[in-house]
Design a protein around this motif. Structure first.
Motif, short mmCIF file in Angstrom:
data_model
loop_
_atom_site.label_atom_id
_atom_site.label_comp_id
_atom_site.label_asym_id
_atom_site.label_seq_id
_atom_site.Cartn_x
_atom_site.Cartn_y
_atom_site.Cartn_z
N LEU A 132 5.44 -0.82 -16.34
CA LEU A 132 4.98 -2.19 -16.54
C LEU A 132 3.84 -2.50 -15.57
N PRO A 133 2.76 -3.10 -16.03
CA PRO A 133 1.65 -3.41 -15.13
C PRO A 133 2.01 -4.54 -14.16
N ASP A 134 1.45 -4.45 -12.95
CA ASP A 134 1.65 -5.51 -11.97
C ASP A 134 0.62 -6.62 -12.20
N ALA A 135 0.49 -7.55 -11.25
CA ALA A 135 -0.42 -8.69 -11.40
C ALA A 135 -1.87 -8.24 -11.54
N ASP A 136 -2.21 -7.07 -11.02
CA ASP A 136 -3.58 -6.54 -11.13
C ASP A 136 -3.74 -5.60 -12.32
N GLU A 137 -2.73 -5.62 -13.20
CA GLU A 137 -2.73 -4.77 -14.40
C GLU A 137 -2.65 -3.28 -14.07
N GLU A 138 -2.13 -2.94 -12.90
CA GLU A 138 -1.97 -1.54 -12.51
C GLU A 138 -0.52 -1.11 -12.75
N THR A 139 -0.34 0.15 -13.10
CA THR A 139 1.00 0.72 -13.21
C THR A 139 1.15 1.77 -12.12
N ARG A 140 2.38 2.05 -11.75
CA ARG A 140 2.67 3.05 -10.72
C ARG A 140 3.37 4.23 -11.37
N ALA A 141 3.02 5.40 -10.92
CA ALA A 141 3.66 6.60 -11.47
C ALA A 141 4.14 7.51 -10.36
N GLY A 142 4.89 6.95 -9.41
CA GLY A 142 5.42 7.76 -8.32
C GLY A 142 4.35 8.26 -7.38
N GLN A 143 3.28 7.48 -7.19
CA GLN A 143 2.19 7.88 -6.31
C GLN A 143 2.67 7.89 -4.87
N GLU A 144 1.95 8.63 -4.03
CA GLU A 144 2.26 8.66 -2.61
C GLU A 144 1.80 7.35 -1.98
N VAL A 145 2.56 6.87 -1.00
CA VAL A 145 2.17 5.69 -0.25
C VAL A 145 0.95 6.04 0.60
N VAL A 146 1.01 7.20 1.26
CA VAL A 146 -0.10 7.72 2.07
C VAL A 146 -0.40 9.13 1.55
N PRO A 147 -1.46 9.29 0.77
CA PRO A 147 -1.77 10.61 0.21
C PRO A 147 -1.85 11.69 1.29
N GLY A 148 -1.14 12.78 1.03
CA GLY A 148 -1.16 13.93 1.93
C GLY A 148 -0.23 13.84 3.12
N ALA A 149 0.45 12.71 3.31
CA ALA A 149 1.38 12.57 4.44
C ALA A 149 2.70 13.25 4.10
N ALA A 150 3.59 13.31 5.07
CA ALA A 150 4.90 13.92 4.89
C ALA A 150 5.65 13.24 3.74
N HIS A 151 6.61 13.96 3.15
CA HIS A 151 7.40 13.41 2.04
C HIS A 151 8.30 12.27 2.53
N SER A 152 8.83 12.41 3.75
CA SER A 152 9.70 11.37 4.29
C SER A 152 9.54 11.32 5.80
N LEU A 153 9.88 10.18 6.36
CA LEU A 153 9.85 9.99 7.81
C LEU A 153 11.16 9.36 8.24
N ARG A 154 11.66 9.79 9.39
CA ARG A 154 12.92 9.27 9.92
C ARG A 154 12.63 8.28 11.02
N VAL A 155 13.41 7.20 11.04
CA VAL A 155 13.31 6.22 12.11
C VAL A 155 13.60 6.92 13.44
N ARG A 156 12.93 6.51 14.50
CA ARG A 156 13.15 7.19 15.77
C ARG A 156 14.34 6.66 16.54
#
Length: 128
Positions: free
Chosen positions: A31-55
């Motif tokens: 479903l498109p958001d307010a800017d008419e964009e859809t998301r397809a599991g994109q990375e939040v930060v391209p090329g960064a780690a898959h997950s980060l743990r709280v310290r």
């Protein structure tokens, strides 16, 4: 800021839940958001780690909160919504961050949620 508390009120969390991990994955939707964009599991930060743990030692924080009369739980996966993206961005920037899911008022008294957040902020500050 040096520290970033991220609070979310989802309809499916009982009791308050402290999230241990943030994931480099946005919410997937057709479903498109307010800017008419859809998301397809994109990375939040391209090329960064898959997950980060709280310290923080989240289990230690839960123990301290319990001694103060505040029950909370620990989760390994808070989902892929906006709060996760904010959490990942903060952790990726090296910030002291913690994502906490607080139950809806009908499931958990609002006064107890306020007390939990107050105690949580105090405990985390002391831990730092």
């Amino acid at each position: 800021p040096d520290g970033v508390p991220i609070l979310n009120v989802p309809p499916f969390r009982h009791p308050p839940t402290l999230e241990q991990f943030a994931y480099n994955e946005e919410y997937e939707t057709s479903l498109p958001d307010a800017d008419e964009e859809t998301r397809a599991g994109q990375e939040v930060v391209p090329g960064a780690a898959h997950s980060l743990r709280v310290r923080f030692d989240v289990s230690h924080i839960v123990e301290i909160l319990l001694r103060e009369g505040v029950y909370s739980s620990i989760s390994m996966d808070g989902g892929r919504f906006m709060d996760n993206a904010a959490y990942f961005l903060a952790l990726n920037e090296g910030k002291d961050a913690l994502l906490v899911h607080i139950p809806l008022e009908n499931d958990f008294p609002l006064r107890e949620s306020y007390d939990m957040v107050d105690a949580l902020l105090r405990v985390v500050e002391e831990e730092l």
